[in-house]
Motif scaffolding. Structure first.
Motif, PDB file in Angstrom:
ATOM      1  N   LYS A 124      40.857  35.824  47.482  1.00  0.00           N
ATOM      2  CA  LYS A 124      40.965  35.379  48.869  1.00  0.00           C
ATOM      3  C   LYS A 124      40.499  36.498  49.792  1.00  0.00           C
ATOM      4  O   LYS A 124      40.394  37.656  49.386  1.00  0.00           O
ATOM      5  CB  LYS A 124      42.388  34.939  49.215  1.00  0.00           C
ATOM      6  CG  LYS A 124      43.397  36.055  49.356  1.00  0.00           C
ATOM      7  CD  LYS A 124      44.734  35.505  49.859  1.00  0.00           C
ATOM      8  CE  LYS A 124      45.732  36.631  50.134  1.00  0.00           C
ATOM      9  NZ  LYS A 124      47.007  36.129  50.683  1.00  0.00           N
ATOM     10  N   ILE A 125      40.224  36.130  51.031  1.00  0.00           N
ATOM     11  CA  ILE A 125      39.765  37.109  52.015  1.00  0.00           C
ATOM     12  C   ILE A 125      40.479  36.846  53.335  1.00  0.00           C
ATOM     13  O   ILE A 125      40.745  35.698  53.702  1.00  0.00           O
ATOM     14  CB  ILE A 125      38.223  37.044  52.185  1.00  0.00           C
ATOM     15  CG1 ILE A 125      37.721  38.200  53.061  1.00  0.00           C
ATOM     16  CG2 ILE A 125      37.778  35.696  52.725  1.00  0.00           C
ATOM     17  CD1 ILE A 125      36.197  38.350  53.052  1.00  0.00           C
ATOM     18  N   GLU A 126      40.818  37.923  54.027  1.00  0.00           N
ATOM     19  CA  GLU A 126      41.424  37.840  55.357  1.00  0.00           C
ATOM     20  C   GLU A 126      40.552  38.629  56.317  1.00  0.00           C
ATOM     21  O   GLU A 126      40.192  39.776  56.031  1.00  0.00           O
ATOM     22  CB  GLU A 126      42.842  38.421  55.337  1.00  0.00           C
ATOM     23  CG  GLU A 126      43.806  37.645  54.444  1.00  0.00           C
ATOM     24  CD  GLU A 126      45.171  38.305  54.352  1.00  0.00           C
ATOM     25  OE1 GLU A 126      45.335  39.435  54.907  1.00  0.00           O
ATOM     26  OE2 GLU A 126      46.074  37.713  53.722  1.00  0.00           O
ATOM     27  N   VAL A 127      40.205  38.011  57.433  1.00  0.00           N
ATOM     28  CA  VAL A 127      39.325  38.643  58.420  1.00  0.00           C
ATOM     29  C   VAL A 127      40.115  38.917  59.690  1.00  0.00           C
ATOM     30  O   VAL A 127      40.813  38.045  60.204  1.00  0.00           O
ATOM     31  CB  VAL A 127      38.107  37.758  58.730  1.00  0.00           C
ATOM     32  CG1 VAL A 127      37.226  38.412  59.790  1.00  0.00           C
ATOM     33  CG2 VAL A 127      37.298  37.495  57.465  1.00  0.00           C
ATOM     34  N   ASN A 128      39.979  40.149  60.177  1.00  0.00           N
ATOM     35  CA  ASN A 128      40.623  40.536  61.434  1.00  0.00           C
ATOM     36  C   ASN A 128      39.592  41.266  62.274  1.00  0.00           C
ATOM     37  O   ASN A 128      39.365  42.468  62.100  1.00  0.00           O
ATOM     38  CB  ASN A 128      41.835  41.427  61.156  1.00  0.00           C
ATOM     39  CG  ASN A 128      42.589  41.790  62.428  1.00  0.00           C
ATOM     40  OD1 ASN A 128      42.349  41.226  63.488  1.00  0.00           O
ATOM     41  ND2 ASN A 128      43.505  42.743  62.319  1.00  0.00           N
ATOM     42  N   GLY A 129      38.917  40.520  63.165  1.00  0.00           N
ATOM     43  CA  GLY A 129      37.858  41.114  63.970  1.00  0.00           C
ATOM     44  C   GLY A 129      36.677  41.510  63.107  1.00  0.00           C
ATOM     45  O   GLY A 129      36.108  40.692  62.401  1.00  0.00           O
ATOM     46  N   LYS A 130      36.315  42.773  63.175  1.00  0.00           N
ATOM     47  CA  LYS A 130      35.155  43.252  62.419  1.00  0.00           C
ATOM     48  C   LYS A 130      35.529  43.922  61.107  1.00  0.00           C
ATOM     49  O   LYS A 130      34.736  44.645  60.509  1.00  0.00           O
ATOM     50  CB  LYS A 130      34.332  44.211  63.302  1.00  0.00           C
ATOM     51  CG  LYS A 130      33.742  43.520  64.536  1.00  0.00           C
ATOM     52  CD  LYS A 130      32.798  44.416  65.285  1.00  0.00           C
ATOM     53  CE  LYS A 130      32.248  43.722  66.527  1.00  0.00           C
ATOM     54  NZ  LYS A 130      31.514  42.496  66.190  1.00  0.00           N
TER      55      LYS A 130
END
Length: 242
Positions: free
Chosen positions: A176-182
């Motif tokens: 899985k992947i979690e994105v927070n801004g850049k």
């Protein structure tokens, strides 16, 4: 253990030459991250080599957590302290910490088991790009800078039900992947098996700089060049006779 080929010892400290670190990345882990190229301006020793050296030194514990807190450059002198403590810091001779190890439970120092697990784990780890990371990035519509990709090994966790086995293999689970801004965090989950028995599990966490939206065509060009470089290098390897 086979790892002796990848480091030197000076006054009790370990030193890893860029050439040896790059060889480990390419020939053992099959990892062609540009950060491990000898001529990279941002060269660093593969986290998988540091992890492997920790297992060689301290054995395989039932529960282990590794935090990669610094990028190790060419010929940095590393101190793997002689200790039975549950928390260990691997530092340089200025006291800077590069790897933190937390461990608990029973311990195996069986060299055959440890080498088996190291080889299978780093082979699993080295396949993360492009086969796992690229689909995750596309899924979230984010992308690293293909001119200067920054993908950093942040931490890894292991948990075993027991250590009563001789060989281990690593089987990938749903990532899985979690994105927070850049910035993004990728979690790469796996099971650990001895034959057909599931004996443990774990996950690897990567920190990824993702400054822009996903673009399929430039990413495919990058992947094609990466695989071409990898295949060319491996095709030119001279087989080692045992």
């Amino acid at each position: 253990m086979f790892l002796k080929d990848f480091y030197s010892v000076f006054d009790g400290n370990l030193s890893i030459a860029a050439e040896k670190a790059s060889m480990f990345a390419k020939e053992v882990a099959r990892d062609f991250n540009p950060l491990h190229d000898v001529d990279s301006k941002r060269f660093c020793v593969p986290g998988d080599l540091l992890f492997s050296l920790a297992l060689e030194k301290y054995g395989l514990s039932q529960n282990m957590h590794f935090i990669f807190s610094g990028m190790v450059g060419h010929d940095v002198l590393l101190n793997f302290p002689d200790t039975d403590a549950e928390q260990i810091d691997v530092t340089d001779n200025q006291g800077k910490t590069y790897l933190q190890v937390e461990r608990s439970g029973s311990v195996s120092r069986d060299p055959a088991l440890i080498e088996s697990f190291i080889r299978d784990y780093v082979a699993f780890s080295g396949q993360n790009f492009p086969y796992v990371l690229v689909p995750l990035l596309a899924q979230e519509n984010v992308m690293f800078n293909i001119s200067r990709p920054l993908v950093i090994y942040e931490s890894m966790t292991l948990s075993f039900d027991h250590l009563n086995f001789q060989q281990a293999s690593v089987v990938m689970q749903e990532p899985k992947i979690e994105v927070n801004g850049k910035r993004a965090s990728a979690f790469l989950y796996f099971q650990i098996k001895a034959g057909e028995e599931i004996v443990g599990s774990g996950f690897k966490k990567l920190a990824i700089s993702v400054p822009s939206a996903y673009e399929a065509e430039p990413m495919q060009v990058f992947v094609d060049e990466y695989l071409s470089r990898k295949n060319e290098y491996l095709a030119n390897l001279v087989p080692v006779s045992n």
